[in-house]
Write a protein that holds these residues in place. Structure first.
Motif: not given
Length: 424
Positions: A237-242
């Motif tokens: 999820l953090m990668r997708l947010y970035g």
């Protein structure tokens, strides 16, 4: 996932999905109404959110403001949306997605009818911030509504259509304001967008089916904090947010500044023609709607690599002093951005098993913070180094997307090697 499972050999997966899953799918009653309603909502939201973007040169001229100062009429709206999307998504867990989306559109449209009468740049920026805050209740609630009401196999396509509404709204809002501003001034252009959004909001409310799979939650701050903490601890999820933030940094920088570039030498285009440049948003409509097919053929990371390569090629092509080359560059940037955004946002909805509204809200926060940062940084870079400076900001963001995606590919290979011996 289907709501019930079948024993092996009893039915095929397809027939089990059809028999047990009551969520919407293409061809099912209500699917078309849902699609049209959310398309209208997406159109209204993007038309309102970026309504001043094509008018920035005219706003600068009336108030004697620099490009970076006028750009705050865009950045204030997107920044306020980013800050408010999480708390409003929590309210949607309690009061319902449909109620929250309706209230958001109603307030945003009401403010839109006041914006044309702003007596100063400061008041205009303040009203735009209120408008952005109101719109914060729409995107995450829409993503959560789709995740709950649409079958998983149709989810990327449904979200792609919602994003397509965004692209049509962004295009039509800029196109309408550009030509009307050339004839009657930028205030008349903003009034026209407000009236168009009012019609879209009425259509949305009349068409959207009532939610059948929504379960109200409680407004528990501790539970909300725990849900958010869990999402922020999820590496995927953090990668997708970035990725969402960086894609939007490119898009915000390019489309905040492009009006200034085309209005200046060597192009010196009039306001109406500058607004017509945003017709390239139609490319985003096609690329976002095609995101599901791209993922099916290339996989999620493959689709992201294609989207980011397309965006980078467009940035480099736009450096030319040929108008045809600049327009071709905008086409590539727009196609790459909307495809990447559709892939990343739909992946968030599929990845989050619980607290989908909060997961989508965090994505929207990152996405619109990227827009706000891109608009401001792009304008500052344009003031300091011209269009090449703005392109430089975009290429740095593109490099960030590539780095995150490469890291995700590496992590997936490491995880596969770790799991394989245990399952052998």
């Amino acid at each position: 996932m289907p709501s019930a499972s079948t024993e092996a050999g009893a039915t095929t997966p397809a027939s089990a999905d059809t028999a047990a899953d009551t969520r919407l799918a293409p061809g099912a009653p209500g699917h078309r109404r849902m699609s049209l309603a959310l398309f209208a909502a997406g159109l209204a939201a993007f038309a309102l959110l970026y309504s001043t973007q094509a008018l920035l040169p005219a706003i600068s001229a009336e108030f004697g403001a620099t490009a970076s100062a006028a750009s705050w009429t865009v950045s204030a709206a997107t920044g306020a949306l980013a800050l408010c999307v999480l708390p409003l998504s929590a309210l949607s867990e309690r009061f319902g997605r449909r109620t929250m989306m309706t209230a958001s559109l109603a307030v945003a449209v009401g403010v839109a009818l006041l914006v044309p009468f702003a007596p100063s740049l400061e008041v205009l920026i303040a009203l735009r911030a209120v408008q952005g805050a109101a719109l914060a209740g729409l995107p995450a609630s829409a993503m959560a509504y789709l995740a709950e009401e649409v079958r998983p196999r149709a989810l990327i396509g449904a979200i792609g259509l919602f994003v397509a509404g965004n692209s049509i709204g962004g295009m039509s809002g800029r196109l309408v304001t550009g030509w009307i501003a050339q004839l009657w001034g930028w205030r008349a252009g903003l009034a026209a967008v407000g009236l168009t959004a009012l019609l879209c909001a009425l259509a949305f409310r009349a068409l959207l089916p009532k939610a059948r799979h929504f379960t109200p939650g409680t407004l528990n701050p501790k539970a909300l904090a725990a849900t958010v903490k869990g999402h922020l601890a999820d590496p995927l999820l953090m990668r997708l947010y970035g990725i969402g933030a960086l894609f939007m940094t490119v898009f915000g920088a390019v489309y905040t500044v492009i009006g200034y570039r085309l209005a200046e030498a060597p192009f010196s285009l009039p306001q109406g023609v500058v607004g017509s440049v945003f017709l390239v948003y139609l490319v985003g409509t096609v690329s976002s709607a095609a995101a599901g097919k791209l993922v099916g053929r290339l996989g999620r990371r493959g689709a992201l690599y294609l989207a980011v390569s397309t965006t980078a090629a467009g940035l480099l092509l736009s450096l030319s002093d040929s108008l045809a080359a600049v327009l071709a560059g905008l086409v590539l940037i727009t196609a790459g951005f909307f495809a990447g955004h559709a892939v990343a946002s739909s992946s968030v909805s599929r990845t989050a098993r619980t607290g989908r509204a909060q997961a989508s809200a965090l994505y929207q926060s990152a996405y619109y913070l990227g827009s706000s940062a891109g608009g401001t940084l792009g304008a500052v870079a344009f003031h300091a180094g011209g269009w090449a400076g703005t392109v430089g900001i975009g290429l740095v963001a593109v490099a960030g997307v590539v780095s995150i995606t490469l890291y995700g590919s590496h992590s997936a290979r490491v995880e596969a090697r770790r799991i394989r011996p245990a399952t052998a």
